[in-house]
Design a protein around this motif. Sequence first.
Motif, PDB file in Angstrom:
ATOM      1  N   THR A 113      -4.694   4.033  -3.146  1.00  0.00           N
ATOM      2  CA  THR A 113      -6.134   3.999  -3.414  1.00  0.00           C
ATOM      3  C   THR A 113      -6.428   3.395  -4.790  1.00  0.00           C
ATOM      4  O   THR A 113      -7.584   3.359  -5.204  1.00  0.00           O
ATOM      5  CB  THR A 113      -6.735   5.419  -3.346  1.00  0.00           C
ATOM      6  N   ARG A 114      -5.387   2.918  -5.483  1.00  0.00           N
ATOM      7  CA  ARG A 114      -5.606   2.289  -6.791  1.00  0.00           C
ATOM      8  C   ARG A 114      -6.412   1.006  -6.601  1.00  0.00           C
ATOM      9  O   ARG A 114      -6.121   0.203  -5.695  1.00  0.00           O
ATOM     10  CB  ARG A 114      -4.284   1.985  -7.473  1.00  0.00           C
ATOM     11  N   PRO A 115      -7.425   0.791  -7.420  1.00  0.00           N
ATOM     12  CA  PRO A 115      -8.218  -0.435  -7.283  1.00  0.00           C
ATOM     13  C   PRO A 115      -7.347  -1.681  -7.323  1.00  0.00           C
ATOM     14  O   PRO A 115      -6.404  -1.784  -8.117  1.00  0.00           O
ATOM     15  CB  PRO A 115      -9.165  -0.369  -8.489  1.00  0.00           C
ATOM     16  N   LEU A 116      -7.660  -2.634  -6.442  1.00  0.00           N
ATOM     17  CA  LEU A 116      -6.839  -3.839  -6.341  1.00  0.00           C
ATOM     18  C   LEU A 116      -6.777  -4.598  -7.662  1.00  0.00           C
ATOM     19  O   LEU A 116      -5.727  -5.134  -8.033  1.00  0.00           O
ATOM     20  CB  LEU A 116      -7.389  -4.741  -5.231  1.00  0.00           C
ATOM     21  N   GLU A 117      -7.909  -4.636  -8.379  1.00  0.00           N
ATOM     22  CA  GLU A 117      -7.910  -5.390  -9.638  1.00  0.00           C
ATOM     23  C   GLU A 117      -6.994  -4.739 -10.672  1.00  0.00           C
ATOM     24  O   GLU A 117      -6.436  -5.436 -11.531  1.00  0.00           O
ATOM     25  CB  GLU A 117      -9.333  -5.512 -10.188  1.00  0.00           C
ATOM     26  N   ALA A 118      -6.824  -3.397 -10.602  1.00  0.00           N
ATOM     27  CA  ALA A 118      -5.920  -2.720 -11.528  1.00  0.00           C
ATOM     28  C   ALA A 118      -4.464  -3.060 -11.211  1.00  0.00           C
ATOM     29  O   ALA A 118      -3.648  -3.275 -12.115  1.00  0.00           O
ATOM     30  CB  ALA A 118      -6.144  -1.214 -11.481  1.00  0.00           C
ATOM     31  N   VAL A 119      -4.126  -3.114  -9.903  1.00  0.00           N
ATOM     32  CA  VAL A 119      -2.771  -3.500  -9.522  1.00  0.00           C
ATOM     33  C   VAL A 119      -2.515  -4.950  -9.920  1.00  0.00           C
ATOM     34  O   VAL A 119      -1.441  -5.292 -10.446  1.00  0.00           O
ATOM     35  CB  VAL A 119      -2.560  -3.311  -8.007  1.00  0.00           C
ATOM     36  N   TRP A 120      -3.507  -5.809  -9.682  1.00  0.00           N
ATOM     37  CA  TRP A 120      -3.377  -7.214 -10.078  1.00  0.00           C
ATOM     38  C   TRP A 120      -3.128  -7.344 -11.575  1.00  0.00           C
ATOM     39  O   TRP A 120      -2.257  -8.094 -11.999  1.00  0.00           O
ATOM     40  CB  TRP A 120      -4.637  -7.973  -9.662  1.00  0.00           C
ATOM     41  N   ARG A 121      -3.899  -6.608 -12.368  1.00  0.00           N
ATOM     42  CA  ARG A 121      -3.749  -6.697 -13.823  1.00  0.00           C
ATOM     43  C   ARG A 121      -2.358  -6.246 -14.250  1.00  0.00           C
ATOM     44  O   ARG A 121      -1.706  -6.887 -15.075  1.00  0.00           O
ATOM     45  CB  ARG A 121      -4.820  -5.854 -14.510  1.00  0.00           C
ATOM     46  N   ASP A 122      -1.895  -5.122 -13.701  1.00  0.00           N
ATOM     47  CA  ASP A 122      -0.562  -4.631 -14.061  1.00  0.00           C
ATOM     48  C   ASP A 122       0.521  -5.618 -13.652  1.00  0.00           C
ATOM     49  O   ASP A 122       1.499  -5.837 -14.383  1.00  0.00           O
ATOM     50  CB  ASP A 122      -0.303  -3.275 -13.394  1.00  0.00           C
ATOM     51  N   TRP A 123       0.369  -6.221 -12.474  1.00  0.00           N
ATOM     52  CA  TRP A 123       1.357  -7.208 -12.004  1.00  0.00           C
ATOM     53  C   TRP A 123       1.344  -8.444 -12.893  1.00  0.00           C
ATOM     54  O   TRP A 123       2.384  -8.932 -13.314  1.00  0.00           O
ATOM     55  CB  TRP A 123       1.040  -7.557 -10.549  1.00  0.00           C
ATOM     56  N   ARG A 124       0.160  -8.932 -13.195  1.00  0.00           N
ATOM     57  CA  ARG A 124       0.029 -10.112 -14.052  1.00  0.00           C
ATOM     58  C   ARG A 124       0.628  -9.871 -15.432  1.00  0.00           C
ATOM     59  O   ARG A 124       1.260 -10.753 -16.028  1.00  0.00           O
ATOM     60  CB  ARG A 124      -1.442 -10.487 -14.191  1.00  0.00           C
ATOM     61  N   ASP A 125       0.457  -8.628 -15.956  1.00  0.00           N
ATOM     62  CA  ASP A 125       0.946  -8.299 -17.294  1.00  0.00           C
ATOM     63  C   ASP A 125       2.423  -7.909 -17.308  1.00  0.00           C
ATOM     64  O   ASP A 125       2.969  -7.583 -18.370  1.00  0.00           O
ATOM     65  CB  ASP A 125       0.123  -7.154 -17.887  1.00  0.00           C
ATOM     66  N   GLY A 126       3.063  -7.908 -16.148  1.00  0.00           N
ATOM     67  CA  GLY A 126       4.481  -7.576 -16.101  1.00  0.00           C
ATOM     68  C   GLY A 126       4.785  -6.097 -16.169  1.00  0.00           C
ATOM     69  O   GLY A 126       5.925  -5.705 -16.424  1.00  0.00           O
ATOM     70  N   LEU A 127       3.792  -5.244 -15.919  1.00  0.00           N
ATOM     71  CA  LEU A 127       4.005  -3.792 -15.947  1.00  0.00           C
ATOM     72  C   LEU A 127       4.393  -3.239 -14.579  1.00  0.00           C
ATOM     73  O   LEU A 127       4.949  -2.144 -14.488  1.00  0.00           O
ATOM     74  CB  LEU A 127       2.741  -3.077 -16.445  1.00  0.00           C
ATOM     75  N   VAL A 128       4.078  -3.996 -13.523  1.00  0.00           N
ATOM     76  CA  VAL A 128       4.434  -3.618 -12.153  1.00  0.00           C
ATOM     77  C   VAL A 128       5.033  -4.844 -11.482  1.00  0.00           C
ATOM     78  O   VAL A 128       4.468  -5.945 -11.558  1.00  0.00           O
ATOM     79  CB  VAL A 128       3.200  -3.120 -11.359  1.00  0.00           C
ATOM     80  N   SER A 129       6.187  -4.674 -10.854  1.00  0.00           N
ATOM     81  CA  SER A 129       6.865  -5.792 -10.211  1.00  0.00           C
ATOM     82  C   SER A 129       6.226  -6.122  -8.871  1.00  0.00           C
ATOM     83  O   SER A 129       5.443  -5.340  -8.311  1.00  0.00           O
ATOM     84  CB  SER A 129       8.345  -5.448  -9.995  1.00  0.00           C
ATOM     85  N   THR A 130       6.572  -7.283  -8.337  1.00  0.00           N
ATOM     86  CA  THR A 130       6.094  -7.678  -7.013  1.00  0.00           C
ATOM     87  C   THR A 130       6.511  -6.668  -5.962  1.00  0.00           C
ATOM     88  O   THR A 130       5.715  -6.288  -5.093  1.00  0.00           O
ATOM     89  CB  THR A 130       6.647  -9.069  -6.652  1.00  0.00           C
ATOM     90  N   GLU A 131       7.759  -6.201  -6.064  1.00  0.00           N
ATOM     91  CA  GLU A 131       8.268  -5.238  -5.080  1.00  0.00           C
ATOM     92  C   GLU A 131       7.527  -3.908  -5.176  1.00  0.00           C
ATOM     93  O   GLU A 131       7.159  -3.310  -4.148  1.00  0.00           O
ATOM     94  CB  GLU A 131       9.766  -5.014  -5.289  1.00  0.00           C
ATOM     95  N   ALA A 132       7.311  -3.413  -6.404  1.00  0.00           N
ATOM     96  CA  ALA A 132       6.608  -2.133  -6.557  1.00  0.00           C
ATOM     97  C   ALA A 132       5.150  -2.252  -6.138  1.00  0.00           C
ATOM     98  O   ALA A 132       4.581  -1.316  -5.563  1.00  0.00           O
ATOM     99  CB  ALA A 132       6.702  -1.665  -8.009  1.00  0.00           C
ATOM    100  N   ALA A 133       4.523  -3.394  -6.419  1.00  0.00           N
ATOM    101  CA  ALA A 133       3.140  -3.585  -5.985  1.00  0.00           C
ATOM    102  C   ALA A 133       3.042  -3.459  -4.466  1.00  0.00           C
ATOM    103  O   ALA A 133       2.098  -2.834  -3.931  1.00  0.00           O
ATOM    104  CB  ALA A 133       2.624  -4.945  -6.438  1.00  0.00           C
ATOM    105  N   ARG A 134       4.016  -4.008  -3.791  1.00  0.00           N
ATOM    106  CA  ARG A 134       4.002  -3.960  -2.325  1.00  0.00           C
ATOM    107  C   ARG A 134       4.385  -2.581  -1.801  1.00  0.00           C
ATOM    108  O   ARG A 134       3.680  -1.994  -0.967  1.00  0.00           O
ATOM    109  CB  ARG A 134       4.957  -5.019  -1.771  1.00  0.00           C
ATOM    110  N   GLU A 135       5.512  -2.041  -2.304  1.00  0.00           N
ATOM    111  CA  GLU A 135       6.035  -0.793  -1.736  1.00  0.00           C
ATOM    112  C   GLU A 135       5.230   0.433  -2.169  1.00  0.00           C
ATOM    113  O   GLU A 135       4.995   1.342  -1.371  1.00  0.00           O
ATOM    114  CB  GLU A 135       7.497  -0.624  -2.150  1.00  0.00           C
TER     115      GLU A 135
END
Length: 592
Positions: free
Chosen positions: A538-560
């Motif tokens: 339920t995390r807002p998509l823009e928050a996940v995008w920001r974390d991924w873009r900033d290198g705080l969340v990996s592609t795999e973690a964003a998906r899983e």
Amino acid sequence: MSATTGISADPVLLALTQNRLDHISQQMGHVMVRTARSPIFSQAHDFTCFIAGPDGRVTAQADGIPIHSGGGGFAARAILRDFADDIADGDVFLLNDPWAAGGNHLPDWVIARPVFVGGRLVSLVCNRAHQSDIGGGAAGTYNPEATEVWQEGVRLPVLKLVEGGKVRRDLWKLLLLNTRTPDLLEGDLGAMLGSTRIGAEQVAGLVEELGVEAALGYFDGILSHAAGRMGAALADLPDGVYAGEERSDNDCFELRDIWVRAKVTIKGGRALVDFTGTDPQIRGFKNSTLANTHSAVYTAFASFFDPAIPRNEGTFSVIDIVAPEGSLVNAREGAPTTMDTVFVAHEIIHAVWKALNQAAPERAAAGWAKNIFGVTSGRETGADGREGRPYVFYHGLAAAGAGAVEGRDGFNQIGHLCTLGGLTISNAETYERLYPVHFHRQELRCDGGGAGRWRGGTGAHYDVEIKTPALYSFRGEGLRYETGFGIKGGSYGAAGEMHVQEDGAAAELAPKFGLKRMGAGRLTASSPGGGGWGDPRTRPLEAVWRDWRDGLVSTEAARESYGVAFVGYPDDPGSSFEASIDAAETERLRKA
């Protein structure tokens, strides 16, 4: 209310008096930061200024660290007990011992200056500060191999450091002989004396303005008001018994589970915190003293409720504590206790939070990670290649992540839970100028924070070169097990890791606790992450995008973990600002 409290006389003046006392505490802190010699004070702010009334109850603690000031009344009342008929204007007291003098652990020295107006004792103005070195079996005040208090440093009962305005030079010399860094201690004691002098002058001025009787009435009123506010907050909770527990996975010498168990009873606007069932005291230096346990409980309650509730000893007068003697939360005299302000305080706060989370789930907080930074001590190398003066370097930049709360991600890096952010993380450049160290890496960690609607703090990657032979004092409680718990569907933060490498040798795994002598070398670490709050999907998509873009969340973690997929990205997500969220795949993942 009774007129003697000062509340019915003038509630506005009561509030102004509280604000004046808080401001005086803050001014004392400013003096300490600007005049102390040790970076642990001037940079990290590992001290606390507080003001007690003539009966030893703390009325103001606006500047500093909660674990210091919550039990400040124990120290103030020890002074009144030991010098009841021998306290005069111009005296200044010094203490640190947990059993003889109301201290929390030996490194925290209290300078207390009595304030007299019209020949009457009206206040004790105090500064509690964690000294750079107090002797003992390891430089830097932390001896992880200690099995008794006498291996941890010098024990100080309540002493008169200044008598009638004159420093006792014999005692002063004794203190300097019992530290590896006498130049630092001398300057720091001078700063503590100066800060309390400024505080005492301002408190005396306030009392003179109000008049002694009125001022003491307002001091009582401040405590009564705080008790009423906390009592009202507790009355809003459902009466009941709530239990929480927290573990450590070691006793400093071997891996085994050590438990703190808290049963919190809420009834009629009061709370009883009962630690019956907590494990017995241990061999290592993570045993809590009684004053420290009170401080940790108060920190848990103060951080859980409305921040507008005043923070003084009146606030906590509606909280009763049962701490069985000989247990982890009330160690018998002689036990090693130096680590107690951090661990076992962390476990105490978590156990109480877990209980309160049940009573008020809308205020529930995820767990903070347990920090891993230790101490390196050695001697500087002079321009001629000879050994220079000793140094003690605290690895504060390896701080861990905090837990999330509703509406906010956890802090990515912050000092120990017991400080609630009061311990400052300095700049790497500052430390490189002060110590023989060089930083190779200091950046936020990827996938360190626990997943959740609100993400846990990430922790950091840390890599520092130590340019001299040194003694490493390890205190890596958060290594190799998850410590920042998630709530409401959030997950635990990642565990910490640490390695050391002597020049010319292979890297090796650092111990959780222990001492190791090494030549010049490097220390690398990944500090642990805080827990997440709520369902990650339920995390807002823009928050996940920001974390991924900033290198705080990996592609795999964003998906899983978050159910978010991306398109148009290279191997390194932190380098791409062109990628976008794959809307169709993300919708499928989040519905799965």
